[in-house]
Motif scaffolding. Structure first.
Motif, PDB file in Angstrom:
ATOM      1  N   UNK A 663      25.780 -24.522 -19.338  1.00 13.07           N
ATOM      2  CA  UNK A 663      26.220 -25.859 -19.733  1.00 13.07           C
ATOM      3  C   UNK A 663      26.062 -26.137 -21.236  1.00 13.07           C
ATOM      4  N   UNK A 664      26.316 -25.127 -22.059  1.00 16.43           N
ATOM      5  CA  UNK A 664      26.255 -25.306 -23.511  1.00 16.43           C
ATOM      6  C   UNK A 664      27.471 -26.124 -23.968  1.00 16.43           C
ATOM      7  N   UNK A 665      27.215 -27.133 -24.805  1.00 19.46           N
ATOM      8  CA  UNK A 665      28.303 -27.975 -25.318  1.00 19.46           C
ATOM      9  C   UNK A 665      28.709 -27.590 -26.728  1.00 19.46           C
ATOM     10  N   UNK A 666      27.722 -27.155 -27.550  1.00 17.79           N
ATOM     11  CA  UNK A 666      28.034 -26.756 -28.922  1.00 17.79           C
ATOM     12  C   UNK A 666      26.963 -25.801 -29.433  1.00 17.79           C
ATOM     13  N   UNK A 667      27.157 -25.289 -30.624  1.00 19.65           N
ATOM     14  CA  UNK A 667      26.306 -24.223 -31.149  1.00 19.65           C
ATOM     15  C   UNK A 667      24.882 -24.709 -31.411  1.00 19.65           C
ATOM     16  N   UNK A 668      24.694 -25.983 -31.708  1.00 14.84           N
ATOM     17  CA  UNK A 668      23.345 -26.478 -32.012  1.00 14.84           C
ATOM     18  C   UNK A 668      22.417 -26.325 -30.814  1.00 14.84           C
ATOM     19  N   UNK A 669      22.960 -26.471 -29.604  1.00 16.19           N
ATOM     20  CA  UNK A 669      22.146 -26.324 -28.400  1.00 16.19           C
ATOM     21  C   UNK A 669      21.676 -24.880 -28.244  1.00 16.19           C
ATOM     22  N   UNK A 670      22.561 -23.931 -28.509  1.00 17.22           N
ATOM     23  CA  UNK A 670      22.176 -22.527 -28.386  1.00 17.22           C
ATOM     24  C   UNK A 670      21.177 -22.144 -29.474  1.00 17.22           C
ATOM     25  N   UNK A 671      21.352 -22.659 -30.676  1.00 18.78           N
ATOM     26  CA  UNK A 671      20.414 -22.373 -31.756  1.00 18.78           C
ATOM     27  C   UNK A 671      19.031 -22.923 -31.432  1.00 18.78           C
ATOM     28  N   UNK A 672      18.981 -24.071 -30.758  1.00 19.56           N
ATOM     29  CA  UNK A 672      17.693 -24.662 -30.350  1.00 19.56           C
ATOM     30  C   UNK A 672      16.978 -23.735 -29.367  1.00 19.56           C
ATOM     31  N   UNK A 673      17.744 -23.150 -28.427  1.00 15.41           N
ATOM     32  CA  UNK A 673      17.143 -22.231 -27.458  1.00 15.41           C
ATOM     33  C   UNK A 673      16.661 -20.965 -28.155  1.00 15.41           C
ATOM     34  N   UNK A 674      17.438 -20.456 -29.112  1.00 17.03           N
ATOM     35  CA  UNK A 674      17.023 -19.232 -29.802  1.00 17.03           C
ATOM     36  C   UNK A 674      15.716 -19.469 -30.574  1.00 17.03           C
ATOM     37  N   UNK A 675      15.606 -20.616 -31.216  1.00 13.50           N
ATOM     38  CA  UNK A 675      14.366 -20.928 -31.932  1.00 13.50           C
ATOM     39  C   UNK A 675      13.193 -20.973 -30.962  1.00 13.50           C
ATOM     40  N   UNK A 676      13.410 -21.576 -29.797  1.00 16.34           N
ATOM     41  CA  UNK A 676      12.342 -21.677 -28.804  1.00 16.34           C
ATOM     42  C   UNK A 676      11.965 -20.283 -28.287  1.00 16.34           C
ATOM     43  N   UNK A 677      12.953 -19.425 -28.112  1.00 13.47           N
ATOM     44  CA  UNK A 677      12.693 -18.059 -27.653  1.00 13.47           C
ATOM     45  C   UNK A 677      11.908 -17.282 -28.699  1.00 13.47           C
ATOM     46  N   UNK A 678      12.268 -17.446 -29.960  1.00 11.89           N
ATOM     47  CA  UNK A 678      11.574 -16.709 -31.018  1.00 11.89           C
ATOM     48  C   UNK A 678      10.127 -17.165 -31.161  1.00 11.89           C
ATOM     49  N   UNK A 679       9.894 -18.481 -31.041  1.00 12.75           N
ATOM     50  CA  UNK A 679       8.530 -18.999 -31.120  1.00 12.75           C
ATOM     51  C   UNK A 679       7.692 -18.464 -29.962  1.00 12.75           C
ATOM     52  N   UNK A 680       8.254 -18.496 -28.754  1.00 11.74           N
ATOM     53  CA  UNK A 680       7.538 -18.004 -27.571  1.00 11.74           C
ATOM     54  C   UNK A 680       7.253 -16.513 -27.699  1.00 11.74           C
ATOM     55  N   UNK A 681       8.226 -15.756 -28.187  1.00  6.65           N
ATOM     56  CA  UNK A 681       8.034 -14.309 -28.349  1.00  6.65           C
ATOM     57  C   UNK A 681       6.919 -14.011 -29.346  1.00  6.65           C
ATOM     58  N   UNK A 682       6.853 -14.817 -30.415  1.00  5.25           N
ATOM     59  CA  UNK A 682       5.782 -14.631 -31.404  1.00  5.25           C
ATOM     60  C   UNK A 682       4.424 -14.923 -30.782  1.00  5.25           C
ATOM     61  N   UNK A 683       4.354 -15.975 -29.955  1.00  4.43           N
ATOM     62  CA  UNK A 683       3.096 -16.299 -29.282  1.00  4.43           C
ATOM     63  C   UNK A 683       2.673 -15.179 -28.337  1.00  4.43           C
ATOM     64  N   UNK A 684       3.654 -14.450 -27.779  1.00  2.43           N
ATOM     65  CA  UNK A 684       3.353 -13.354 -26.854  1.00  2.43           C
ATOM     66  C   UNK A 684       3.221 -12.023 -27.575  1.00  2.43           C
ATOM     67  N   UNK A 685       3.320 -12.058 -28.922  1.00  2.00           N
ATOM     68  CA  UNK A 685       3.176 -10.864 -29.769  1.00  2.00           C
ATOM     69  C   UNK A 685       4.224  -9.796 -29.432  1.00  2.00           C
ATOM     70  N   UNK A 686       5.439 -10.243 -29.210  1.00  2.00           N
ATOM     71  CA  UNK A 686       6.527  -9.322 -28.901  1.00  2.00           C
ATOM     72  C   UNK A 686       7.226  -8.883 -30.176  1.00  2.00           C
ATOM     73  N   UNK A 687       7.612  -7.639 -30.238  1.00  2.00           N
ATOM     74  CA  UNK A 687       8.359  -7.129 -31.388  1.00  2.00           C
ATOM     75  C   UNK A 687       9.828  -6.925 -31.065  1.00  2.00           C
ATOM     76  N   UNK A 688      10.186  -7.185 -29.817  1.00  2.00           N
ATOM     77  CA  UNK A 688      11.560  -6.969 -29.359  1.00  2.00           C
ATOM     78  C   UNK A 688      12.026  -8.236 -28.633  1.00  2.00           C
ATOM     79  N   UNK A 689      13.280  -8.577 -28.808  1.00  2.00           N
ATOM     80  CA  UNK A 689      13.838  -9.762 -28.142  1.00  2.00           C
ATOM     81  C   UNK A 689      15.051  -9.371 -27.308  1.00  2.00           C
ATOM     82  N   UNK A 690      15.258 -10.050 -26.187  1.00  2.00           N
ATOM     83  CA  UNK A 690      16.475  -9.795 -25.409  1.00  2.00           C
ATOM     84  C   UNK A 690      17.680 -10.443 -26.078  1.00  2.00           C
ATOM     85  N   UNK A 691      18.864 -10.029 -25.668  1.00  2.00           N
ATOM     86  CA  UNK A 691      20.070 -10.682 -26.155  1.00  2.00           C
ATOM     87  C   UNK A 691      20.157 -12.083 -25.572  1.00  2.00           C
ATOM     88  N   UNK A 692      20.752 -12.999 -26.328  1.00  2.00           N
ATOM     89  CA  UNK A 692      20.883 -14.395 -25.894  1.00  2.00           C
ATOM     90  C   UNK A 692      22.357 -14.778 -25.883  1.00  2.00           C
TER      91      UNK A 692
END
Length: 849
Positions: A663-692
């Motif tokens: 249910x994405x309406x525009x690019x800002x919504x997807x960018x918000x999710x990517x930022x949240x994913x990157x922050x969570x990955x950093x908290x989990x000390x991950x060096x690799x990210x899945x495709x979004x």
């Protein structure tokens, strides 16, 4: 307030049904007025009061009476009976005739109407209350005799307000009526609603007469049929908007074709030795006839008194309820929607206070709990069998299934617990009076070729299960098959008939047809693990839509190139609380492991609209399908989605995972999710990210695909929702199903805009139903789609179709197709193009051995 009352009596014997539960929104939502309904147990419709017959439907299915007090009462025999054009109905009164309460209005054939109408449920509605209001009505669920009090109206002495608008604005429109069944109750009610919504007076002129839209009976009495020339005159400030809506209503076909052909009552033209039935599940089979009979467990007849036996009965009901709930939850988690719905229905019946009360009454008569339950459900099953309603009759098997489950708790013969059905020859065409869903599942373990039932209906749960297993099945065959017990037969469930005396030539013909179908399927399966390359050299990935790790294993075995859509909501449904992070991670990891090194696309939680969670409180919304969805849900319930994100990022290896946001309406919504994913990955000390990636489900996403493709690693078009939102047609509404077509030029242009917008920057898949459609799938490939994601069982067939496809043939005609006026025109023009593209003489790419 006056104490005067008017009593409307039951127009026939039947089961009382609240108007809100009538399966037709025109009645259930009160568009016509207040009232009640009956599920008929007789074959004569009578007058509910004395008065004048002011409307007789030309198709003899509806009558309106005007009482001396001024109230107008509509009695409407069944639902969608207008489409029968009077067949099976004999009118006994005429327009203008004075009738007494209880006087017959028409006689009807319950069997014919049950087979060919949507429902026999008969609403009785007060169209014009003339200042009276509904005061009382019969209790829902009881059986009421014809002539017994059904509704009571009281005189409120409220002065009717004038419907004349203060404005002098007037609009007129002329049209040709396009309603296949004419101006009957449903469209008449909608016209009245349009007039009320916009505060206008609306008058309909046709056939030399006129009627205000305020009078539903007056509109129906105009006798307007498909093709009639009609003039609308609208007065009031909202005249322009009201006229536009009314014109659209009357010039749009109602869409009776929306009923799936596999569910339509189909009686074949019969030859000698052929018996007809209704098609519950299509297909072709031949084999020996085998009769099946169901056994009930042996239980004691006498009990030890209600004080002793009632607690035992309630404990058994609770235990069976727990078993059913566990089975329902397991089916739901596994994505087996049909099975889950069966268990839902059984749970509702198990909790029915009426059935429990009748059982307790039997205990008071000295019966044992098992015998009391048996007799209570026998009595209820008989009511349903004799109701004349196909849908209700189709629920008898559910009652029998539940009957056996509870009786097993009091069984005196342990052998009864071992088998519901006896042994039958493998490959037999099974004959039975009826079959419970659980017995059907057991029967299928013996590999029958087909099934013929004396009872049942095309909407029964057994029919749903038969279609899910692709087992040819005919129902409602009646006593005609009761005498059959041996011999070889042909079950042609494509045409709705059982051939009991096929000759050698016919059996050979069926054998060859079945062998050809099997050979084709086997050939397709043999190449299912190879890539799909079109004749013109395009590689198209064919992935699977799944709901669980078990389905992932099936998809992998069937040759899927990966999973294009895992619906993660199946993990969240059927629970009292959200699954914990560890529970989610275990399921996601099992799915990754099941696929080997193939990619897995998991859609983040998508609820709202038709999917709700008891433990997630969402704000009330007039249209839930357009409410808190996608990233809006994430922002309103961050803990829920953050937990899912951590579980997703916990799988190994992450390089095989793709996270897709709905249910994405525009690019800002997807960018918000990517930022949240990157922050969570950093908290989990991950060096690799899945495709979004993002789903293209709303028009804005399709039109903004250019910017989305710069932020997304992949895009996936959800054609079901894109069609719904693009055409503003609820995909759950059966009246709109025929028109909510992905091949509408407007939807195809949205897909084209999405594909052109990406300009090859990221791959684009289609994960909606259109991906597996025999017409839409090839067209999508020709438009440039990189991946088709379909149900696991269809992988091999879709890959085979792609390999036979010369997409250039369709692509060369794309602009012409998109310029056509509607979906019907596109389908008409596309069909020969697809046929040519699939049968091109171009040599396809060879599949490596």
């Amino acid at each position: 307030m006056s104490s005067s009352t008017i009593t409307l009596v039951a127009p026939l014997k039947g089961i009382v049904v609240p108007l809100a539960e009538v399966p037709d929104p025109v009645f259930s939502e009160g568009a016509l007025g207040d009232g009640i309904a009956l599920d008929p147990l007789s074959d004569c419709l009578c007058a509910p009061c004395h008065g004048e017959v002011i409307q007789c439907a030309r198709t003899q299915h509806a009558f309106t009476l005007r009482h001396a007090s001024g109230i107008e009462v509509l009695v409407h025999l069944g639902l969608d009976t207008v489409a029968l054009a009077g067949q099976g109905i004999e009118a006994l009164v005429k327009l203008g005739q004075q009738v007494e309460a209880g006087q017959p209005l028409c006689r009807f054939d319950p069997d014919k109407l049950a087979r060919e109408a949507t429902s026999l449920i008969t609403p009785m509605v007060v169209l014009d209350s003339a200042g009276w209001c509904l005061e009382g009505q019969a209790e829902p669920g009881v059986v009421i005799a014809q002539g017994e009090p059904l509704l009571t109206l009281s005189d409120t002495q409220v002065e009717a307000s004038s419907a004349t608008p203060v404005s002098g604005t007037r609009k007129e429109g002329r049209l040709t009526l396009a309603l296949e069944t004419g101006l009957h109750a449903r469209p008449a009610a909608r016209l009245r609603s349009i007039a009320k919504e916009h505060g206008v007076t609306l008058v309909v002129y046709g056939e030399g007469r006129s009627s205000s839209a305020n009078s539903v009976s007056g509109l129906m009495n105009l006798g307007l049929v498909c093709g009639s020339e009609v003039t609308l005159v609208v007065d009031g400030d909202g005249a322009e908007q009201a006229l536009t809506k009314a014109m659209a209503l009357l010039t749009t076909a109602e869409g009776h074709a929306a009923i799936p052909k596999s569910l339509a009552p189909l009686v074949a033209e019969l030859g000698e030795g052929e018996l007809a039935g209704l098609v519950a599940s299509p297909g072709l089979a031949s084999g020996p006839l085998a009769r099946l009979s169901m056994r009930l467990p042996q239980v004691p007849e006498k009990g030890q008194g209600v004080d002793v036996e009632k607690p035992r009965l309630m404990a058994a009901l609770e235990k069976v309820g727990g078993q059913l709930e566990a089975a329902r939850h397991a089916a739901e988690v596994a994505g087996k929607k049909a099975e889950a719905e069966v268990f839902d229905a059984h749970l509702a019946l198990l909790d029915d206070p009426g059935l429990i009360a009748v059982s307790v009454g039997r205990l008071e008569q000295g019966l044992s709990p098992g015998q009391a339950w048996r007799e209570a459900l026998d009595e209820e099953a008989e009511k349903l069998r004799t109701s004349g309603n196909e849908i209700l009759a189709g629920r008898v098997a559910d009652l029998q299934d539940l009957q056996r489950h509870v009786m097993m708790e009091f069984c005196t013969n342990l052998e009864d617990a071992e088998s519901l059905v006896g042994s039958i020859p493998q490959g037999a065409i099974v004959l039975a009076q009826d079959l419970t869903p659980s017995a059907f599942v057991e029967l299928c373990e013996q590999n029958p070729a087909g099934l013929c039932l004396e009872a049942g209906g095309v909407t029964s749960h057994l029919a749903i299960l038969a279609r899910a297993r692709e087992l040819p099945c005919l129902v409602a065959m009646g006593d005609a098959i009761s005498h059959l017990c041996e011999g070889v037969a042909v079950l042609d469930a494509d045409s709705g008939k059982l051939e009991t005396t096929p000759d050698h030539e016919r059996l050979e013909q069926v054998g060859k047809t079945l062998a050809s179908r099997r050979a084709q399927a086997e050939a397709e399966r043999a190449k299912a693990h190879h890539e799909a390359v079109t004749c013109d050299g395009r590689v198209v990935e064919v992935a699977a839509n799944i709901g669980s790790s078990e389905e992932a294993r099936q998809a992998h075995a069937n040759g899927a190139d990966g999973v294009g859509l895992m619906r993660s909501e199946f993990l969240f449904l059927g629970r009292d609380q959200a699954p914990r992070e560890a529970q989610q991670l275990a399921e996601y990891q099992a799915t990754i492991d099941a696929l080997g090194a193939k990619p897995l696309v998991i859609r983040t939680l998508d609820i709202g609209a038709d999917k709700q969670l008891s433990y997630v409180s969402l704000p009330s919304a007039p249209n839930p399908a357009m409410g808190i969805r996608g990233t809006r849900l994430w922002q309103s319930n961050p803990e829920l989605l953050d937990t899912q994100l951590r579980a997703l990022l916990g799988v190994k290896p992450l390089r095989h995972l793709r996270i897709m946001v709905p249910m994405i309406s525009d690019v800002s919504e997807l960018e918000w999710v990517r930022e949240r994913m990157e922050v969570t990955a950093a908290e989990m000390h991950l060096t690799e990210l899945p495709l979004l990636g993002a789903m293209i489900e709303v028009p804005s996403a399709a039109l903004c695909a250019g910017s989305l493709s710069r932020a997304a690693d992949f895009l996936s078009i959800g054609t079901n929702d894109l069609t719904q939102y693009g055409l503003a047609m609820d995909r759950e509404d059966p009246l709109l199903a025929a028109r909510a077509d992905v091949l509408h030029p407007g939807i195809l242009r949205l897909i084209q805009a999405a594909l052109q917008g990406t300009a090859g920057r990221c791959p684009v898949a289609v994960c909606g139903a259109a991906a597996g459609d025999p017409l839409a799938g090839p067209l999508l490939v020709a438009m440039g789609v990189d991946e088709l994601s379909v149900e696991p069982s269809r992988i091999a067939a879709v890959k085979a179709r792609v390999r036979r496809l010369d997409s250039r043939i369709i692509a060369s005609e794309l602009e012409r197709l998109l310029a056509l006026p509607d979906a019907a025109a596109v389908r008409h023009e596309l069909a020969p193009l697809v046929d040519a593209a699939l049968n091109s003489e171009v040599t396809p790419e060879r599949i490596p051995s």
